[in-house]
Design a protein around this motif. Sequence first.
Motif, PDB file in Angstrom:
ATOM      1  N   PHE A 418       0.845  -1.201   0.000  1.00 35.54           N
ATOM      2  CA  PHE A 418       0.000   0.000   0.000  1.00 35.54           C
ATOM      3  C   PHE A 418       0.884   1.257   0.000  1.00 35.54           C
ATOM      4  O   PHE A 418       0.616   2.220  -0.721  1.00 35.54           O
ATOM      5  CB  PHE A 418      -0.894  -0.030   1.253  1.00 35.54           C
ATOM      6  N   ILE A 419       1.958   1.198   0.775  1.00 35.17           N
ATOM      7  CA  ILE A 419       2.888   2.335   0.833  1.00 35.17           C
ATOM      8  C   ILE A 419       3.552   2.553  -0.533  1.00 35.17           C
ATOM      9  O   ILE A 419       3.664   3.678  -1.020  1.00 35.17           O
ATOM     10  CB  ILE A 419       3.958   2.108   1.932  1.00 35.17           C
ATOM     11  N   ILE A 420       3.942   1.458  -1.179  1.00 35.77           N
ATOM     12  CA  ILE A 420       4.545   1.558  -2.519  1.00 35.77           C
ATOM     13  C   ILE A 420       3.578   2.252  -3.471  1.00 35.77           C
ATOM     14  O   ILE A 420       3.949   3.128  -4.248  1.00 35.77           O
ATOM     15  CB  ILE A 420       4.895   0.157  -3.087  1.00 35.77           C
ATOM     16  N   ASP A 421       2.311   1.866  -3.364  1.00 34.96           N
ATOM     17  CA  ASP A 421       1.304   2.426  -4.246  1.00 34.96           C
ATOM     18  C   ASP A 421       1.154   3.929  -4.043  1.00 34.96           C
ATOM     19  O   ASP A 421       0.729   4.648  -4.943  1.00 34.96           O
ATOM     20  CB  ASP A 421      -0.038   1.729  -3.988  1.00 34.96           C
ATOM     21  N   HIS A 422       1.502   4.398  -2.854  1.00 33.03           N
ATOM     22  CA  HIS A 422       1.417   5.828  -2.564  1.00 33.03           C
ATOM     23  C   HIS A 422       2.734   6.558  -2.789  1.00 33.03           C
ATOM     24  O   HIS A 422       2.907   7.687  -2.351  1.00 33.03           O
ATOM     25  CB  HIS A 422       0.892   6.039  -1.144  1.00 33.03           C
ATOM     26  N   GLY A 423       3.655   5.888  -3.470  1.00 33.26           N
ATOM     27  CA  GLY A 423       4.845   6.596  -3.935  1.00 33.26           C
ATOM     28  C   GLY A 423       6.014   6.668  -2.975  1.00 33.26           C
ATOM     29  O   GLY A 423       6.957   7.415  -3.213  1.00 33.26           O
ATOM     30  N   PHE A 424       5.971   5.892  -1.892  1.00 38.81           N
ATOM     31  CA  PHE A 424       7.126   5.843  -0.995  1.00 38.81           C
ATOM     32  C   PHE A 424       7.704   4.438  -0.969  1.00 38.81           C
ATOM     33  O   PHE A 424       7.014   3.470  -1.256  1.00 38.81           O
ATOM     34  CB  PHE A 424       6.717   6.212   0.441  1.00 38.81           C
ATOM     35  N   HIS A 425       8.967   4.366  -0.574  1.00 37.34           N
ATOM     36  CA  HIS A 425       9.542   3.036  -0.346  1.00 37.34           C
ATOM     37  C   HIS A 425       9.045   2.539   1.009  1.00 37.34           C
ATOM     38  O   HIS A 425       8.974   3.311   1.952  1.00 37.34           O
ATOM     39  CB  HIS A 425      11.072   3.101  -0.350  1.00 37.34           C
ATOM     40  N   PRO A 426       8.694   1.270   1.118  1.00 39.06           N
ATOM     41  CA  PRO A 426       8.229   0.775   2.422  1.00 39.06           C
ATOM     42  C   PRO A 426       9.377   0.606   3.415  1.00 39.06           C
ATOM     43  O   PRO A 426      10.537   0.590   3.019  1.00 39.06           O
ATOM     44  CB  PRO A 426       7.613  -0.583   2.084  1.00 39.06           C
ATOM     45  N   PRO A 427       9.023   0.463   4.694  1.00 36.03           N
ATOM     46  CA  PRO A 427      10.056   0.165   5.697  1.00 36.03           C
ATOM     47  C   PRO A 427      10.568  -1.265   5.517  1.00 36.03           C
ATOM     48  O   PRO A 427      10.042  -2.016   4.701  1.00 36.03           O
ATOM     49  CB  PRO A 427       9.300   0.270   7.030  1.00 36.03           C
ATOM     50  N   THR A 428      11.575  -1.616   6.299  1.00 28.94           N
ATOM     51  CA  THR A 428      12.017  -3.012   6.388  1.00 28.94           C
ATOM     52  C   THR A 428      10.887  -3.793   7.059  1.00 28.94           C
ATOM     53  O   THR A 428      10.322  -3.322   8.041  1.00 28.94           O
ATOM     54  CB  THR A 428      13.283  -3.091   7.263  1.00 28.94           C
TER      55      THR A 428
END
Length: 507
Positions: A418-428
């Motif tokens: 979901f985070i990727i879809d919003h244009g950020f790299h996800p956490p570990t």
Amino acid sequence: MFRQTSWKKTLIFEQSSPGRIGHEVETLSEIEETSLNRIMQKIPPGLLRQKQLGLPEVSELCVVRHFTRLSQMNYGVDSGFYPLGSCTMKYNPKICDLVTTFPEAQKIHPYQDPRSVQGSLQIMHELAKWLAELSGMKKVTLQPAAGAHGEYTGIMIVRKYHQIKGNLDRKREIIVPDSAHGTNPATVSMCGFETVVIPSNEGGCVDIEALRSTVSERTAGIMLTNPNTLGRFEPDIEEITRIIHEVDGLAYYDGANFNAIMGKVRPGDMGFDIVHFNLHKTFATPHGGGGPGAGPVGVVSRLEPFLPIPTIDFDPTTYEYFLQYDHPHSIGKVRSYYGNFSIILRAYAYILRLGYEGLKAVSDMAVLNANYMKTLSQKIKGFTILYGKDSFCMHEFVLSAKELLKEKNISALDVSKFIIDHGFHPPTIYFPLIVPEALMIEPTESESKKILDEFIDILKEVSHFAYTDQQDSISEKPLNASVGRIDDVKAARQPILSYRMLKQKES
Ligand SMILES: *Cc1c(COP(=O)(O)O)cnc(C)c1O
């Protein structure tokens, strides 16, 4: 918001056309040809390549477009927020890249007479000195090429130390907490020791009683990172290193998390004997994808004789920097020449540019940013902090999506997509292993409050979707990325890593 481009995925091999060239290789002179033939004759025929290399035949423009497009389908620190915990994906100032392009840096060779490269040796000597000062160590080697390589160097020193004392038969164990980075136990095995895992206490720190009952005459040392991977600073650190020293064990500091402590505390003052740094995390080298790095290792004075050779020393009588081979118990070389010089140079420029106060400010901001995000994110429904909920964290913290999974069937992996879809790299994610549904967030000092708030908003949104039973709109993500959901199991079990493997699969 950053959007990845979706170019048609064509391999460069598939763009190949026989006879097309992008670069003309100069023909050899007669002398070169003769000497090449002479070398070739010395190579045993069995080792000579019989088949063509099978390289793609493409024009220069084709190569430029191919790699530009790939870069547009990629994501990096230069494209957006990259809160990948433990990895310290911070901004790497461009001035640090610039210095590596200077001819003084590029047009030198490691086999040159040291008297003709005094400037480069001085840079390495000074960087080693600064790192020693920052860590409270006596001397630093710049040879190791990565964090894990630094660990290997450090634990080989532990090995040699016990060997020289005639204790290696009995000193078999190295203690590693259960929150450790995977490279720590791997290093222990590589160096021929056994890993003994100790559990963390409720606060996410080393359980001192468990440590006491684990330490014995068999203990060769301990490997610790402090702050640890949960972002917690060990309150009993001096007691921990004292317990290890009582049985003549050595204390190894995994300095991958140095971004939290620069100019604040020093591993040497905590009682550690050996430290590694990740120049490609804390000190300005872009990383990821396995590019070149540097993992210098510092030691206290009694371990100086064990360092890899050569070290770079200064002779005050002749005012010359020189290569010092006189380390009687040296573990040998761990890498060719002196290490990755361009990475060393970036770190040198970074430290010189910031100065001591600047480095302290970096750690201040890194810790402040993490605490800001920790405070806001643990208020979001579905997310909890399992260790150190009510205390300050250091440069990172670990959020758990355990409740989100239990109540709404949304996992840490779903949150990441979901985070990727919003244009950020996800956490570990799913690390450290002791936190279920872990999301390990390290914002670094580079980001503005606005960016941090945007990230928090994404977490709020995913929580809102989950608790209003719109799980479908989470689980189908990402839609706005160059790659959608992949089959993780298949990717791990049947990876296709080269054109040759692809061809084999197709035939
Ligand atoms: C990144 C990291 C390492 C390993 O460093 P590499 O350069 O990737 O080999 C070791 N320990 C910790 C805590 C890390 O974050």
